[in-house]
Design a protein around this motif. Sequence first.
Motif: not given
Length: 359
Positions: A50-51, A55, A59
């Motif tokens: 996710r990080d 993500r 974005r």
Amino acid sequence: MDLEKAPPRREPEGCLVVAIRIPVRIVVLLLVVPVRMVWDALVVGGRFLRDVVLRPLGRALFVWPFVALWRYVLVPLGRALAWLGNVLFVVPLVWLYRYVLTPLGHGIAAALRWLYARVLAPAGRAVMWVLRGIGVVLAAAGLGVLAALAWLGRYLLAALTWLGRYLLVVPGVWLYTWILAPVGRAIAWTVQMVATGIGLGIYWTLRVLFVLPAVGLYRWVLAPVGRVLAVIGREVGEAVGHAWRVAGHISRAVGRFLGTLLRWILVEPVRWVYRTVLTPVGHVVRDLVLRPAAQAARAVGRATRQALASVRESARQTRADIRRMLFGEPEQREKVARREPQARETRTLGSSTTALTKD
């Protein structure tokens, strides 16, 4: 006053509960530890994914395009449409309302007030006066007729009331009191007794055939089995919770051990190699190779720029000599006094340097 929360009271436990608890907790712990370790590994991997991936990718694919679309397309377009709507609709409508509809409405209202006050109100008063006079005349004429009809109707109503009482009401009351009411009570008592007997028979039949066996089954079979299953379920639930917490500690310890092992096997040797070998080698390469090469490159660049500047200057002089040989010396222009102030002279109104005051 004791402000501390008292521990919850627990019912005394029997030997069956104690005998079930230890094996269940051991078996559940052995089953839950691999699941918890896999779960923790998936959680760590999911957070890393996710990080690091999702993500930034989200974005880049969704947030930034929509932000750019909103900021650089929709907002200017909305402002342009708002300005255009204001210019094309709001301003003309406000002008039409203020300078056309409002004076026209005031004029129509004034005309209607004048029409009501000068025409309709006097006409209505005249019509009401005429109607009031006609009503007074008609009332005076019909008063006698109404009085006669009222006297005749009073006596006729009294006669009809007396006939209805003695021909209908009195016989109906006697018939209800002495015939219908006793017969209805007897029929109701009979039906009640029959229904009571049938209901008692059905009640005892159902009680003997269904209720008593069901009560016995619940009291002597289902309730004990349910209590045992409840104890087993409670112990299994508590064992799963306890095993999940213990497995979390075990998984955390294993994770720390693996992290420490990975650090000492991979990270620390790489750090030592970088700090002890690569950094000094890089400094040596920087001081002995890169900096001299950069200085030599800068010197070559300066020499090249100087050579190019000298070549351009020589070419410029050559073009000037050729132009002088072909066309002669250029004419010298006379210098024009600009009336500029001296170095230490202040400007005044008589020494302006603008284009309109030049000589």
